[in-house]
Design an enzyme around this catalytic site. Structure first.
Site, PDB file in Angstrom:
ATOM      1  CD  GLU A   1      -1.748   2.349   1.652  1.00  8.54           C
ATOM      2  OE1 GLU A   1      -1.420   3.227   0.827  1.00  8.54           O
ATOM      3  OE2 GLU A   1      -1.810   2.536   2.870  1.00  8.54           O
TER       4      GLU A   1
ATOM      5  CB  CYS B   1      -2.225   6.716   2.419  1.00 10.77           C
ATOM      6  SG  CYS B   1      -3.473   5.727   3.269  1.00 10.77           S
TER       7      CYS B   1
END
Length: 633
Positions: free
Chosen positions: A336, A370
């Site tokens: 990720e 994020c």
């Protein structure tokens, strides 16, 4: 058993008294009453037993002194601490020879939190070995036992949410509100999903059968892998540590967590709470190990033959290195990485209705998120209005530390905390300056901000960059900072092209007057997740897989997909009626082959019978099959 007997005897005494006063009662009436009371007694006993087995186990975990807003210590003002190097006067009294250390400090105040020994390759190897030994027994635990651990942790976190939030704030400089939203609520959502749906996701699955194997039945089993690793970023020290740990141990694994050197102080405390919980629940806390090391030693984890899966949350650069390391032993990896999430605003959208969501999406955690909104893409007819709304609100944002009090005990009200460090300030300033030189509109911000009371704090001023274009680096590079970038478009197709025009593809948002319009656009976005008329809410539903495409990484954590990725997927096929039919090799196919022509006719006829288009051809295939199998040599 004593409880069961008591539960049964009490209603029987009641029935006896009723019979003495009701001579006309029939046997059926008595039987019905006895059945009802017996069922009630059994239910009460089972319910009480279920609660006893699954209830949370109380445990205490000492609050670190630095979590107190009134706590004070030395402050550090030295550029070397940007990389967490340690001065001689910050070392322990008797430092080990050849040992490297990591310093930890509050980035919003520069107060020194502690100095920690960095793990060596030998330390990492030893921790992996301890985890592996403990996992053997842990893999034999029931889902009920694992749920009890999760339930215990959830109760502890809810009861101690204020302390947990302050610990996260102290180590990252974030605000209490950001800690509550990004740390506490998301982690509770993860635990709730594991308790309610985790076992179902890992239950053996019966799969469909086909005609050629109609006499077989198949199941897919999800078994523990052994020892897995999680290498996580610093922006959410509680959630980024607990989330992979909880998923890993629920799947029956042991886990080695490598935290960032930025948050070793808070991560050690958060993981320590899990270890204490395991101990109180009667399990070996060695199934959870914490590693914090310098990059040179990280290969001991990423290239270990004993690590069976790696989850990585962090930058694209480091993610590429981890993927390369994992090749050595073909270790599966879930990456990720970065994001450049767009928010497309369709024409005729009510801008003031959604402005608060955009502010939260851009400035939560000072932009260090994020799935934060990195680009506002608005139709040219509404650009001026949006720019005015954002600049007016952004000007009023207040930065500071929530863990400071005045002499009167007053806690300041702030909107944004600090950034994790000032390491990237020069890069951010260059990106803003480059955009301005290429025609972007920057009225304020775009540079480091010196806090009047915390001169050593790492603060970057809130910034609005208007009229950004795709050619500007600021529209292509992940900022991870409190910067709102506004881009204009003429057609919806152009907006989609702008949104897809970066190397990233993590999350996205679409805002518009109707949900159907938004959905049409969402389906054309190159990313892993999209929110309609919202921002980032897909992460609050832990039943959903989380991850991206392109340079935002691959693999998924969260949901059944993420939980199953932490297991060995094993297929077991058995005979449906073993006493009646089992696999045998027809004589025409038995080695040594008697006749190639005859064996080919058999297989060809079998293919036609099973898969040909049309019943006539299938019937002819059956005739051919029969003829080939019955023909003599």
């Amino acid at each position: 058993m004593v409880m069961f007997i008591s539960a049964v005897l009490h209603p029987l005494k009641t029935i006896n008294l009723w019979l003495e006063n009701s001579p006309d009662a029939s046997v059926a009436d008595v039987t019905s009453l006895v059945t009802i009371f017996l069922a009630l007694g059994v239910y009460l006993v089972i319910n009480r037993y279920h609660k006893a087995v699954n209830s949370a186990v109380p445990f205490k975990w000492t609050t670190p002194p630095a979590a107190d807003p009134k706590w004070e210590t030395i402050t550090i003002h030295d550029a070397n601490l940007e990389s967490h190097l340690v001065h001689d006067d910050l070392l322990p009294m008797n430092p080990a020879e050849g040992r490297r250390y990591i310093t930890s400090f509050d980035p919003s105040t520069s107060m020194h939190l502690g100095t920690f020994a960095a793990d060596s390759e030998a330390d990492i190897d030893a921790k992996i070995e301890r985890a592996g030994r403990a996992q053997v027994k842990w893999a034999q635990t029931t889902f009920g036992e694992r749920r009890r651990v999760i339930r215990t942790l959830m109760k502890w976190l809810v009861d101690n949410q204020d302390v947990a939030a302050r610990v996260a704030c102290r180590d990252t400089g974030k605000t209490l509100v950001d800690a509550a939203l990004g740390e506490i609520i998301t982690t509770c959502s993860k635990m709730e999903w594991l308790m309610n749906h985790g076992e179902q996701a890992l239950q053996p699955e019966t799969r469909h059968w086909n005609l050629i194997l109609a006499y077989k039945k198949s199941k897919v089993y999800y078994e523990p892998l052994g020892v897995v690793a999680a290498i996580v970023s610093w922006n959410y020290p509680l959630h980024n540590a607990w989330s992979p740990i909880l998923a890993s141990i629920f799947a029956g694994n042991a886990v080695v967590l490598k935290c960032s050197e930025h948050v070793i102080w808070s991560t050690s405390w958060f993981v320590g709470a899990i270890e204490e919980c395991l101990r109180k629940c009667g399990h070996n806390p060695d199934i959870v190990q914490t590693v914090c090391c310098w990059p040179e030693q990280a290969k001991a984890l990423t290239q270990s033959p004993f690590i069976k899966h790696i989850t990585f949350i962090g930058s694209e650069k480091v993610g590429r290195q981890i993927a390369a390391d994992a090749i050595k032993h073909l270790t599966p990896v879930c990456l990720e990485l970065g994001g450049k999430d767009p928010a497309i605003i369709l024409p005729e959208t009510d801008l003031r209705k959604w402005a608060s969501l955009w502010m939260r999406g851009i400035f939560q955690n000072s932009g260090q998120n994020c799935i934060g909104i990195e680009r506002l893409i608005v139709h040219e007819s509404q650009y001026d209005e949006l720019y005015a709304i954002m600049t007016e609100r952004v000007r009023r944002l207040r930065f500071g530390s929530v863990l400071t009090t005045s002499d009167e005990g007053f806690i300041p009200t702030i909107d944004c905390g600090s950034m994790i460090s000032n390491q990237r300030f020069k890069t951010l300033q260059d990106l803003v300056q480059d955009a301005e030189e290429k025609g972007a509109n920057v009225e304020f911000g775009g540079q480091e901000w010196r806090h009047p009371y915390h001169s050593g704090g790492s603060y970057f001023s809130a910034t609005v960059v208007g009229d950004a274009t795709e050619e500007m680096d600021i529209a292509q590079e992940e900022l991870f900072a409190p910067i709102a970038t506004i881009m204009r478009y003429q057609t919806v197709d152009e907006a989609i092209d702008i949104a897809n025009g970066t190397r990233y593809g993590l999350g996205a948002s679409v805002f518009g007057p109707t949900q159907s319009q938004c959905l049409t656009v969402a389906k054309n976005l190159e990313c892993g997740m999209v929110s309609i008329n919202d921002f980032g809410v897909f992460y609050l539903n832990q039943d959903l897989p989380f991850g991206g495409v392109k340079c935002s990484g691959y693999g998924r954590f969260g949901g059944p997909e993420g939980l199953r990725s932490l297991t060995l997927t094993k297929v077991i096929m058995v005979d449906r009626w073993p006493q009646i039919i089992q696999t045998s090799i027809p004589a025409v196919l038995d080695y040594p082959i008697r006749s190639m022509v005859q064996s080919w006719d058999f297989v060809s006829g079998l293919v036609d019978f099973l898969y040909a288009d049309g019943y006539r051809k299938r019937f002819n295939g059956l005739i051919q099959l029969w003829g080939a199998s019955s023909a003599r040599k």
